[in-house]
Design an enzyme around this catalytic site. Structure first.
Site, short mmCIF file in Angstrom:
data_model
loop_
_atom_site.label_atom_id
_atom_site.label_comp_id
_atom_site.label_asym_id
_atom_site.label_seq_id
_atom_site.Cartn_x
_atom_site.Cartn_y
_atom_site.Cartn_z
N GLU A 128 0.69 -1.04 0.30
CA GLU A 128 0.02 -0.03 -0.10
C GLU A 128 0.85 1.06 -0.36
OE1 GLU A 128 -1.72 -0.87 3.15
OE2 GLU A 128 -0.57 -0.05 4.70
N CYS A 141 3.77 8.22 1.04
CA CYS A 141 4.27 7.23 2.07
C CYS A 141 4.52 5.80 1.54
CB CYS A 141 3.38 7.60 3.17
SG CYS A 141 3.84 5.94 4.45
N CYS A 148 6.97 -7.01 7.10
CA CYS A 148 7.92 -6.76 7.23
C CYS A 148 8.58 -8.19 8.69
CB CYS A 148 7.81 -5.46 8.69
SG CYS A 148 8.62 -4.32 9.58
N CYS A 152 7.71 -5.33 15.24
CA CYS A 152 7.28 -3.92 16.50
C CYS A 152 5.54 -3.83 17.62
CB CYS A 152 7.65 -2.75 16.59
SG CYS A 152 8.95 -1.70 15.05
N CYS A 155 2.58 -2.34 15.71
CA CYS A 155 2.66 -2.11 14.85
C CYS A 155 2.39 -2.93 14.05
CB CYS A 155 4.03 -1.66 13.74
SG CYS A 155 3.70 -1.45 12.53
N GLY A 213 7.48 -2.04 5.92
CA GLY A 213 8.46 -2.51 5.83
C GLY A 213 9.44 -1.86 6.43
N GLU A 214 10.35 -2.47 6.50
CA GLU A 214 11.95 -1.49 6.73
C GLU A 214 12.82 -1.64 6.24
OE1 GLU A 214 13.55 -0.35 9.80
OE2 GLU A 214 14.85 0.24 8.42
N SER A 245 12.77 6.39 6.81
CA SER A 245 12.33 6.22 8.30
C SER A 245 12.58 4.83 9.14
CB SER A 245 10.77 5.93 8.80
OG SER A 245 10.58 6.03 10.19
N SER A 267 12.61 5.86 14.96
CA SER A 267 11.42 5.39 15.53
C SER A 267 11.85 5.32 16.76
CB SER A 267 10.23 4.08 14.89
OG SER A 267 10.01 4.20 13.24
N LEU A 268 11.58 5.75 17.31
CA LEU A 268 12.74 5.54 18.38
C LEU A 268 11.33 4.93 20.05
CD1 LEU A 268 14.90 6.91 19.61
CD2 LEU A 268 14.19 8.45 21.26
N HIS A 269 10.63 5.70 20.04
CA HIS A 269 8.79 5.19 21.17
C HIS A 269 9.28 5.27 22.30
CE1 HIS A 269 7.90 5.19 16.78
NE2 HIS A 269 7.84 3.96 16.51
N ASN A 344 -2.35 4.50 16.10
CA ASN A 344 -3.09 4.65 15.78
C ASN A 344 -4.11 3.30 16.38
OD1 ASN A 344 -4.15 5.98 13.79
ND2 ASN A 344 -1.85 5.79 12.47
N CYS A 387 -0.75 2.09 8.58
CA CYS A 387 0.50 1.78 8.45
C CYS A 387 -0.57 -0.05 8.02
CB CYS A 387 1.55 1.25 9.44
SG CYS A 387 2.97 0.52 9.33
N1 SAH Z 1 10.69 0.70 9.76
C1 SAH Z 1 10.16 1.67 9.13
C2 SAH Z 1 9.12 2.59 9.15
C3 SAH Z 1 7.94 2.09 8.64
S1 SAH Z 1 6.59 2.47 10.13
C4 SAH Z 1 10.11 1.71 11.04
O1 SAH Z 1 9.87 1.64 11.76
O2 SAH Z 1 10.57 3.60 10.58
C5 SAH Z 1 6.48 3.42 10.42
C6 SAH Z 1 6.04 4.74 11.15
O3 SAH Z 1 5.12 4.42 11.69
C7 SAH Z 1 7.09 4.20 12.52
O4 SAH Z 1 7.08 5.29 13.78
C8 SAH Z 1 6.02 3.49 13.04
O5 SAH Z 1 6.56 3.33 14.38
C9 SAH Z 1 5.01 4.05 13.33
N2 SAH Z 1 3.64 3.26 14.09
C10 SAH Z 1 3.20 1.68 13.13
N3 SAH Z 1 1.72 1.48 13.56
C11 SAH Z 1 1.35 2.53 14.60
C12 SAH Z 1 0.48 2.92 14.80
N4 SAH Z 1 -0.52 1.44 14.99
N5 SAH Z 1 0.16 3.59 15.34
C13 SAH Z 1 1.38 4.99 15.81
N6 SAH Z 1 2.57 4.63 14.79
C14 SAH Z 1 2.39 3.11 14.23
#
Ligand code: SAH
Length: 407
Positions: A128, A141, A148, A152, A155, A213-214, A245, A267-269, A344, A387
């Site tokens: 997508e 995007c 993937c 995570c 995700c 994907g990464e 990213s 993507s720190l989190h 989300n 995503c």
């Molecule tokens: N693998 C890469 C790119 C894909 S994810 C990465 O990890 O950066 C793109 C962004 O969306 C990342 O910051 C990821 O952590 C975030 N993301 C994924 N699922 C999400 C969700 N359900 N709610 C909010 N952010 C999310």
């Protein structure tokens, strides 16, 4: 990318939907759409074009495919008729098929693309991509892999298995499809409305590798795709407007800087290793200290060219004021932007989105420390533009359709 709320999922599949059972065959003629200059040059050589002509022919193909958005060799009038016919005999300009298109009330568009099969038992993988128009930019995007491997825990794509890496062509083709559908190529009438195309006023001005994907696990193809997307004679997106990213594949961050140098997002989190190990399991391999060190040495950083740190707001998990302060401390000395993302939710997700006041308090702390800390507004709520969600929803609908047929 992450915009929305699946509880709204009943809303509008407004696009075409083709039957999933349509079993596509491996195309006989490779498509040149998305090819690098080196691949176009090889295509010329394969037709026996003499070496002294290869550069010129490559430049002509490049212009037609990437600047003009040509869908047929016939329009390439500066290439002789006989040679055009030879190209058409051996190659195509086929794009991935748009399997579903959804248009949100806020203008966000989401496409599910079916890629050409790569083997006899492949029915054509699906990815997508999402277009998000804003007042000062339009961001596409894109996905870099089908599925993937990262798992995570927040995700949705993490729950889907990795099927394969996307090729450079398949990554670039996502922009070609978007430009085509938004009327972004000169001389093309937008089929679904869109802005008038011109270099200054194109609908897609920015690209983020934040789909499935990464990207850094598909390094070579992403690097080459950045090269094609940013080539000034073709698609011409500035590298400052292309953001890759990553969840933090540390050794590849340095390579990305050296070999492609797009903008970087992390993507720190989480600000502690124990929590980040749970949210982004890749952290066990490349912990925070190493990740931030790689960020510090990313080339070309300045106040005008900052790394974006993405931080998803998870209720009661990572959203305390103490964590906001720790975040500020960790990022000290790195030219950074902090992007707070409301989580989300997706069906069965083990987290909830933080309360709004909590997000605001977090954002205030980050802002007072001198960082821009925009909270990403949820977009495309009515079309599940998050995503992995389009793909899953479409699969669910198909599974249901299958039941009806079989029952
Ligand atoms: N693998 C890469 C790119 C894909 S994810 C990465 O990890 O950066 C793109 C962004 O969306 C990342 O910051 C990821 O952590 C975030 N993301 C994924 N699922 C999400 C969700 N359900 N709610 C909010 N952010 C999310």
């Amino acid at each position: 990318m992450n915009f929305l709320d699946p509880s709204q999922s009943a809303a509008l599949p407004s696009g075409q939907e083709s039957p999933s059972s349509a079993c596509a065959a491996v195309p006989e003629k490779p498509s040149l759409v998305g090819a690098t200059r080196a691949e176009l040059a090889d295509a010329c050589r394969s037709l026996g074009i003499p070496e002294r002509e290869v550069k010129m022919r490559t430049a002509q193909l490049w212009h037609w495919i990437y600047f003009q958005g040509a869908t047929s060799f016939d329009v390439m009038l500066n290439i002789g008729k006989a040679l055009r016919a030879r190209f058409a005999e051996s190659f195509s300009l086929t794009r991935p098929m748009v399997v579903a298109e959804q248009v949100s009330q806020d203008g966000t568009r989401k496409w599910l693309l079916r890629l050409a099969p790569v083997s006899a038992d492949d029915r054509g993988a699906e990815v997508e991509c999402v277009y998000i128009p804003e007042s000062d930019r339009g961001t596409l995007c894109v996905s870099s892999q089908v599925g993937c491997t990262l798992t995570c825990s927040f995700c949705h794509t993490g729950t889907q298995k990795l099927v394969r890496n996307l090729s450079t062509r398949e990554i670039v083709a996502q922009l070609i499809v978007a430009r085509e559908r938004l009327g972004d190529f000169p001389g093309l009438t937008p089929p679904t409305g869109g802005l008038l195309p011109s270099a200054e006023n194109r609908a897609v001005s920015n690209i983020v590798f934040m789909g499935m994907g990464e990207p850094l696990y598909n390094f070579d193809n992403v690097r080459d795709a950045v090269g094609v997307l940013s080539d000034g004679d073709g698609l011409a997106l500035s590298k400052r407007r292309i953001t890759v990213s990553t969840a933090g594949v540390v050794p590849q961050i340095e390579r990305l800087g050296a070999e492609a140098s797009p903008m970087l997002a992390i993507s720190l989190h989480a600000v502690r290793d124990d929590l980040r190990d749970r949210l982004v399991p890749l952290n066990k391999k490349y912990p925070l200290k190493e990740l931030l060190e790689a960020c510090r040495t990313y080339p070309g950083l300045s106040n005008a060219r900052r790394i974006t740190f993405e931080y998803v707001m998870l209720k009661g998990i990572n959203d305390s004021p103490a964590e906001a302060r720790e975040l500020v401390r960790l990022l000290k000395g790195i030219p950074a932007k902090i992007n707070l993302i409301p989580f989300n939710p997706w069906p069965g997700a083990p987290y909830e989105c933080s309360e709004w006041e909590r997000i605001e308090a977090f954002s205030d702390i980050v802002f007072s420390a001198g960082y821009a800390s925009p909270v990403r507004t949820p977009r495309g709520r009515d079309i599940l533009a998050a995503c992995g969600q389009l793909k899953s929803e479409t699969e669910k609908l198909r599974a249901r359709a299958q039941l009806v047929v079989e029952g």
